[in-house]
Design an enzyme around this catalytic site. Sequence first.
Site, PDB file in Angstrom:
ATOM      1  N   GLN A  71       0.642  -1.373  -0.016  1.00 46.75           N
ATOM      2  CA  GLN A  71      -0.056   0.152  -0.118  1.00 46.75           C
ATOM      3  C   GLN A  71       0.789   1.223   0.200  1.00 46.75           C
ATOM      4  OE1 GLN A  71      -3.103   0.466  -0.574  1.00 46.75           O
ATOM      5  NE2 GLN A  71      -3.884  -1.452  -0.456  1.00 46.75           N
ATOM      6  N   SER A  72       2.034   1.275  -0.687  1.00 42.85           N
ATOM      7  CA  SER A  72       3.052   2.205  -0.629  1.00 42.85           C
ATOM      8  C   SER A  72       2.380   3.485  -1.342  1.00 42.85           C
ATOM      9  CB  SER A  72       4.205   1.877  -1.285  1.00 42.85           C
ATOM     10  OG  SER A  72       4.920   3.038  -1.557  1.00 42.85           O
TER      11      SER A  72
END
Length: 327
Positions: A71-72
């Site tokens: 989920q960067s």
Amino acid sequence: VRPHKVPLIQSPTPLHRLDRLADQLGLDLWIKRDDLTGFAMGGNKGRKLEYLMAEALGLEAQVIVSCGALQSNFVRQLGAACSRFGLKCAAAVMSLPYEGTVGKPEEGHLTDQGGNALLDRILGVDLRIYPDGTWEDLFAHMEALARQYEEEGAKVYRVPVGGSSPLGAFAFAEAAREIQEQAPPFGAIVCASSSGSTQSGLVYGFRDTATRVIGISCDPEPDLPVEFAALCDGLDDLLGENKKIRPDDFEFHTEWVGAGYGIPSPECLEAIRLLAQTEAIFLDPVYSGKAFAGLLGLAQRGELPDRVLFWHTGGVPALFAADSFFR
Ligand SMILES: *Cc1c(COP(=O)(O)O)cnc(C)c1O
């Protein structure tokens, strides 16, 4: 020599007062809206990418390789920047990379679906998902991925996690100038701090001024300022300066990390609700929510000056992978 940049974001980003919260907290509280960069759903990485992409293009790179959590926000904005210039983006990712010395947290993290992971797929990022492991494991996967592209004959540009190279920090030294031109000085600036080029660049830019730069850590790593000082040394080299910033020069708080990187804490969720319900502004569950919880905690302890700026670093798409935390 000043580093080159390519335009990606709308700057200056908006700056405004948080009137209702200012009244509630008894602080002259302002917010810098890097969640509203106008680039690929916003966030602090757009600033860094203006310089990183300029370097990659100058080196005639064809593929940019990086890494991060699934989920960067960085991988999303990097993928978007690559789309803009017709480059391939490849990223080694894990659902939940963790600190080797601390171990893997037990509690829940964000989902692998939706949020930034969805946007990465739409952008055509070559996402390589590995089983959870330490950050060092992730960096090794990134290097192997870069070599794989090189063996196929591609010209590869490697970007460290979070875009935190001296060039990335330079973007935030420039952002310090941006805010100095926008408003009279603040007593303190509070921001989320993780890979470090945001806080390092701001500390560099506000060196020898009356403005404190307070980083709220998103990782259980009290020694990160050692790496931040190294980024500042890199900036000294890049600019031919001699500021010699040391680890002690960083105001860095690890009290609001909670159970670990990527694990929303109760204080973080509460801060997200509070800002949404008083000011109609959304924070994210991994960085800015914890940073705002830190600001509230420091205010409560009476450790903030009167005039405070919260630097909103973005990350809002990750909220859409945090549904279960708000039920
Ligand atoms: C990456 C990120 C940060 C941390 O910035 P660093 O420069 O890596 O320290 C803070 N907030 C958000 C939303 C981010 O995506």
